[in-house]
Design an enzyme around this catalytic site. Sequence first.
Site, mmCIF file in Angstrom:
data_model
loop_
_atom_site.group_PDB
_atom_site.id
_atom_site.type_symbol
_atom_site.label_atom_id
_atom_site.label_comp_id
_atom_site.label_asym_id
_atom_site.label_seq_id
_atom_site.Cartn_x
_atom_site.Cartn_y
_atom_site.Cartn_z
ATOM 1 N N GLY A 129 0.796 -1.217 0.000
ATOM 2 C CA GLY A 129 0.000 0.000 0.000
ATOM 3 C C GLY A 129 0.820 1.254 0.000
ATOM 4 N N ASN A 130 0.136 2.330 -0.311
ATOM 5 C CA ASN A 130 0.722 3.647 -0.246
ATOM 6 C C ASN A 130 -0.042 4.402 0.815
ATOM 7 O OD1 ASN A 130 2.852 4.926 -1.436
ATOM 8 N ND2 ASN A 130 1.875 5.116 -3.412
ATOM 9 N N ARG A 131 0.668 4.905 1.772
ATOM 10 C CA ARG A 131 0.026 5.596 2.866
ATOM 11 C C ARG A 131 -0.424 6.995 2.435
ATOM 12 N NH1 ARG A 131 1.598 4.469 8.784
ATOM 13 N NH2 ARG A 131 -0.467 5.033 9.522
#
Length: 243
Positions: A33-35
């Site tokens: 994921g990308n925060r």
Amino acid sequence: RENETEPADLTGKKIVVTAGGTREALDPVRYLGNRSSGKQGLAIALAAADRGADVHLILAHTEVPDPDETEKLRISRVSSALELLEATERAAIEDRADVVVMTAAVADFRPRDLSETKIKKDPEAQDAPTIDLVRNPDILKTLVRKKSEGKHQAFLVGFAAETGSPEQSVAELGRLKLESKGCDVLVVNEVGTDLVFGKDRTAATLLTRGAEPGEESEVRGTKADLARRLMTRIASHFNIPPQ
Ligand code: CTP
Ligand code: CA
């Protein structure tokens, strides 16, 4: 409109805002994921609706509650970068968006293979799997290309978070990214320990393609302040005098 002091200078404009971080599935329970809190994108969507625009907010994964849908604000949900690409292209081309603002944090890579079953570890061994990654498409660049092919006419705004160094300032890094992306405006956030990520305050520079360095405008304030400044920039593109 909620805030009657804002000019309705974007009435009739269709503005698409992407927000949040994408998730790239690895197996049924895991992802890369990308925060991204999604706060800046939400602030932009609300500011656009406040100025009279018809807003389509395309949300990936966020860490703040969704805003309420209204007559001026429609929400779609996506998860991965490929889903975000599809939804954003459709909004630009089929729905004929006037503006696309890409605040979403798009994962640059995704696992090459999606395991249909949960990846298990071998309790006897100490080995770990190697995950092969492939590049995700660049959504903003895809939109720039499709615009040059005449498939849509949306004004394209990108966001970038950069850390400056003595050799290269944040604005310089931003100018290079603006050129490589080819979008119309790039908002460059300075990433610092107390700035930007998940926070309410921000420090940013609005860069316009083809503009001289002196024409850049800097914004220090809340994410809502930056959102309002961006709306003024977008309204000036359409040459609409404040009402
Ligand atoms: N972006 C996009 N598609 C991607 C990656 C990024 O549309 N696959 C968009 C982001 O939404 C943002 C802008 O491009 O508006 C800049 O994102 P950034 O991650 O800074 O750019 P990259 O080209 O991925 O550069 P870097 O290698 O520094 O991550
Ligand atoms: Ca990136």
